[in-house]
Design a protein around this motif. Structure first.
Motif: not given
Ligand SMILES: Cc1cc2nc3c(=O)[nH]c(=O)nc-3n(C[C@H](O)[C@H](O)[C@H](O)COP(=O)(O)OP(=O)(O)OC[C@H]3O[C@@H](n4cnc5c(N)ncnc54)[C@H](O)[C@@H]3O)c2cc1C
Ligand code: SF4
Ligand code: SF4
Lengths: 493, 440
Positions: B323-338, B340-345, B79-86
């Motif tokens: 904005v009252p709502l219940r949300a979950t966050y999916q890390d975009s691979c190229h943000l997190l693994h490519g 290395k941005v995890r906390e900002a979003p 996938l070139d998701c680069r999870a392996c790099e992390t």
């Protein structure tokens, strides 16, 4: 012949092409050994059939989990079929009330802990490779980890096993309860390095997550101060849940990658964790801090929250890998010494390294005296590989000389078979071989492991003070049990 | 502009880029990456694991293994998701290795008839040309509106475009494309705190113009003057991932020209597409130290910021409504693994009062979007999406937040096919909503 295998598991689940087999000739160690075919069973009865097939055709067979082993245990030293358990990775049942789980061997260690965490439980053995290695592999290697100090090694957490013998018979050993009646066969199987049978189902104990955990980082100017602290902790009767040490060289390598805030100018650090009911943990933490200070700790930090704690453990658990950044090759050793002799041992390991032209990095389970000296080199430089191996052998001989052992947790496999005589006399080894023959009479299961086969060990001599025989190991070579010994010989690829 | 590109692109510059022995040797085959790899998790095979792929690339590069269909299959499936790099403690630069390997495959391996033709047309004849892509987009819109989708599908047009054959996965083509024909400047609201250049993307400007508008509004509201420089086009990420490195280089060069034109300094170049950002932060790999563009590429890298990263660094100042709502966050691979941005979003999400952020299990695992992966490897992409939706559903979140247009598309399909009808938003769209409601 292969058609027989394909009939058992389906064509898709058998690999025979050279380019595919080359991806199973390695594991986490520096060894290699290529299988002639690789098969992926999907359930117990397929494993039974595969074993029968191997037995019928006289083909050697070896089990493989994730291939993170550090002693070449899962490698097909003498070719044959490699049975990979990656598909058998289901958690079959969790009994929350009685705190136990039944799993297939390919379940990844950390996945089990993750699955039961919500119920406040964990699978306690935590090898540093836990995010990848399998419970089947852990059982075979009797894996330990940083928290072994408090919770014990794998064998303390396995209640029962279902095993397939090399002839294809399947047995259930142990049970759902602790200390099953009769021989402790589970104890025998755990740590047998895949030489007695293939494990197809595991009943494991689950442990309550501690109410409170405190993680401390103590920084020292010298390794001597750090190791003396470990000795002092023991003397004071303080047993933390974990006590890991990292030397200055390793700190700098690890920090350059992980940035956990480790002090890069330090000579050594101890990562100490205490846990238990809140007050007890706090009391222990205070005693640890005091002991560290008394032994010239420059600084003692306590992780503020889970995130800081995770960062520290990440630094620890990824340390070996981080060393891969220093040089193309890295040889991680695994030896045990009585922890009272830590200061002396580390000094002498450093000297051995220097003599051979290496800087030796050290990161290890200090509480158990389980050392992991690391030698970094580039095998393309002529002679370096040999020098590294020579230094490693001397280090292990030193451990034995000091009253320790040739492996703490990585196993013997095909890496240290030739070192066994340092520790055991020929008669000692003979008894073990008789045990193996009882379960694995043909020797077809995982041949070439555990017992000395290699011929290239003439230069390693038992140290004067060790428990081993006083003659060169030369005399012990080619000692093999089973019918395969002569016919196949000790071919090393 | 198009003709310029055409000329340079005609010369398929004698590329010989290969990875270095040391790049491979960093891998100590410890296996710590295995269980982080989506394809290994699916199939449990070394050949489809990072460790196995690295070994295969090494064997091929060192001439010990043939570059045959088997090899290409396993590299294609990555996938070139680069999870392996992390996950990798040794610092193996997997993304770089696989992209170089794909470059070599494109140069030396002959794919079979249709596959080859489709790729050649898309990467060499369409992607580099804004007008052609716009025309294609227009056609698709027509098809979507007139129910001619079937036709478009049967002609293979959609497949060439890099879009799924399943209606759910199709991006809605916008009525009005986000324009970069002339340079536009959007003033900062209130005191100007920064001046940024906005990167609008290629496919995204036809299918995500609303997201682009929202991004600009949020930047403005937080005191940024936003300039959208004319003449910018695709970042080259799709081409890099597919192994068309010469195409990517030309596209990249155009962006270097556009964003450095006039030499007036921007505080940052901002993108809302993590996949693009990841490639643009690595322009230095396309223009090595020997290249005359190396300096500029490095300068570009330094300026580039993902919009979440940029806003997090800058600090939010715009007033926002609850904005009252219940949300979950999916890390975009190229943000997190490519990148290395995890906390900002996550910090941005939590800055919106009323939002309850519930972490899903395995948010760091790819959703299966992976650029054009959901077209080229549809079955795998769908398997990954189903797994992803199980984790999403377990959180009982009403909204799935993420940080990349490709992920938005894939997750929207997931919410429809295997979800509870969750709404899927980019993190900046959530901020935009909070800001707009405040102003309303
Ligand atoms: C970075 C790193 C850190 C490590 N840290 C530790 C540590 O802290 N503590 C520790 O103890 N080890 C550690 N190890 C070593 C290794 O991870 C362990 O030995 C682990 O138990 C191996 O599991 P595996 O699934 O990878 O098994 P493999 O390597 O695949 O196999 C190991 C042995 O088990 C046998 N085997 C596997 N599955 C079965 C089965 N179902 N039935 C019968 N035999 C089987 C194989 O034949 C082989 O002999 C580390 C390794 C690495 C790379
Ligand atoms: S890529 Fe990294 S984590 Fe994976 S096997 Fe190689 S060194 Fe280990
Ligand atoms: S990039 Fe993703 S899919 Fe490819 S090997 Fe790494 S983890 Fe696996």
């Amino acid at each position: 012949m292969i058609a027989g295998l394909e009939r058992i598991v389906g064509r898709e689940q058998v690999l025979t092409k050279e380019e595919e087999l080359r991806l199973y000739e390695y594991d986490g160690s520096v060894e290699t050994g290529r299988p002639d075919c690789v098969v992926f069973p999907g359930n117990k009865s397929e494993v039974v059939e595969i074993a029968r097939w191997s037995n019928r055709n006289g083909v050697p067979m070896v089990g493989r989990g994730a291939g993170t082993g550090l002693s070449g245990g899962a490698l097909a030293r003498e070719g044959g079929v490699q049975v990979v358990f990656s598909r058998m990775n289901r958690i079959l049942a969790v009994d929350y009330e009685n705190q136990r789980a039944v799993v297939e061997p390919g379940v990844v260690n950390l996945e089990l802990s993750r699955a039961v965490a919500r119920a406040g439980l964990q699978y306690a053995p935590d090898p540093s490779s836990q995010k990848s290695c399998t419970i089947g592999g852990n059982v075979s290697e009797n894996a330990g980890g940083p928290h072994t100090l408090r919770y014990g090694v794998t064998t303390n957490h396995i209640l029962g096993l279902e095993v397939v013998m090399p002839d294809g018979e399947m047995y259930r050993i142990g049970g759902a309860a602790v200390d099953a009646p009769g021989y402790d066969l589970v104890g025998l199987f755990v740590g047998s390095e895949g030489t007695l049978g293939l494990v197809v189902e595991i009943t494991a104990k689950l442990t309550r997550l501690p109410e409170s955990v405190k993680t401390l980082l103590a920084v020292f100017e010298t390794t001597d101060d750090a190791t003396e602290t470990v000795v002092a902790l023991t003397a004071r009767g303080i047993t933390p849940a974990a006590c890991e040490m990292m030397d200055g060289w390793t700190i700098r390598v690890v920090e350059s990658w992980i940035r956990a805030g480790l002090p890069t100018d330090a000579g050594a650090l101890l990562l100490i964790e205490v846990d238990g009911p809140r007050e007890a943990a706090e009391e222990q933490a205070a005693a640890v801090v005091e002991t560290c200070r008394a032994h010239k700790a420059r600084e003692v930090r306590t992780a503020k929250d889970e995130r800081e704690r995770e960062a520290l453990w990440k630094a620890r658990k990824n340390a070996f890998g981080a060393v891969g950044r220093v040089a193309p090759d890295c040889y991680v050793q695994d030896g045990v010494i009585p922890r009272t002799r830590l200061p002396e041992t580390l000094r002498r390991i450093g000297e051995i390294g220097k003599r051979h032209g290496f800087e030796v990095g050290n990161i290890f389970h200090a509480g158990d005296g389980n050392l992991h000296p690391m030698l970094c080199f580039d095998r393309r430089e002529p002679g370096t590989f040999e020098r590294a191996m020579a230094a490693a052998s001397e280090i292990i001989a030193l451990c034995v000389e000091l009253g320790g052992s040739i492996t703490g947790e990585h196993g013997v496999g095909m890496e240290k078979d030739r070192l066994m005589p340092l520790l055991f006399s020929e008669t000692d080894l003979e008894l073990m071989k008789r045990v193996r023959s009882a379960f694995n009479p043909s020797g077809l299961l995982n041949p070439g492991k555990l017992f000395p086969v290699s011929k290239s060990c003439g230069e390693i001599r038992a140290p004067a003070m060790g428990r081993g025989p006083s003659e060169p190991i030369e005399g012990a070579r080619n000692e093999r049990v089973g019918s395969d010994a002569e016919t196949r010989g000790g071919t090393q690829r | 502009m198009a003709t310029e590109v055409q000329q340079t692109m005609a010369v398929k510059a004698g590329e010989t880029e290969l990875a270095d022995y040391r790049d491979f040797a960093r891998c100590v085959h410890c296996g710590l990456c295995l269980n982080h790899c989506p394809t290994y998790r699916l199939w449990g095979r070394e050949a489809d694991s990072p460790r196995g792929r690295i070994r295969q690339m090494f064997l091929v590069d060192s001439g010990e293994m043939a570059m045959d269909a088997t090899f290409v299959t396993h590299i294609d499936r990555c996938l070139d998701c680069r999870a392996c790099e992390t996950a990798c403690p040794s610092g193996v630069e997997y993304g770089k290795l696989v992209e170089l390997a794909r470059g070599r495959i494109e140069r030396e391996y002959r794919r079979t008839g249709m596959a080859r033709l489709g790729r050649e047309i898309f990467y060499r004849r369409l992607l580099p040309y804004p007008k052609r892509m716009a025309a294609l987009g227009g056609l698709m819109r027509l098809a979507q509106r007139s129910g001619m989708q079937k036709l478009a599908q049967s002609t293979g047009l959609l497949k060439l475009m890099g879009l799924e054959t399943r209606a759910e996965l199709l991006p809605e083509i916008d009525r009005k494309f986000f324009s970069t024909e002339t340079t536009r400047t959007f003033p900062a609201r209130g005191v100007r705190r920064a001046r940024v250049a906005f990167f609008a993307g290629c496919v995204a400007r036809m299918t995500f113009s609303a997201l682009n508008d929202a991004t600009i509004r949020v930047l403005q509201a937080n005191g940024c003057e936003v300039v959208v420089p004319e003449g910018q086009w695709c970042c080259g990420a799709l081409a890099v991932h597919a192994g068309y490195r010469d195409v990517a280089r030309e596209l990249a060069r155009r962006n270097l020209d556009v964003f450095f034109a006039g030499g007036d300094g921007f505080d940052a170049i901002v993108t809302n597409a993590a996949g693009c950002g990841s490639t643009m932060k690595e322009y230095g790999l396309l223009f090595g130290p020997e290249s005359e563009d190396h300096e500029r590429a490095k300068g570009f890298e330094d300026k580039l910021r993902d919009v979440t990263e940029f806003l997090d660094e800058l600090g939010l100042t715009a007033p926002m409504q609850r904005v009252p709502l219940r949300a979950t966050y999916q890390d975009s691979c190229h943000l997190l693994h490519g990148q290395k941005v995890r906390e900002a979003p996550r910090r941005l999400i939590q800055a919106v009062k009323g939002v309850e952020l519930v972490e899903m299990e395995l948010s760091d695992q790819c959703c299966g979007s992976a650029g054009v992966y959901n077209v080229t490897q549809t079955e795998t992409a769908m398997a990954l999406l189903r797994k992803k939706m199980e984790c999403v559903n377990a959180t009982a979140a009403q909204v799935i937040l993420t940080a990349n247009p490709g992920c938005l598309l894939q997750l929207r399909a997931g919410a429809k096919l295997a979800g509870d009808g969750q709404e899927v938003l980019h993190v900046v769209e959530l901020l935009d909503r909070a800001i707009e409601q405040e102003r309303a």
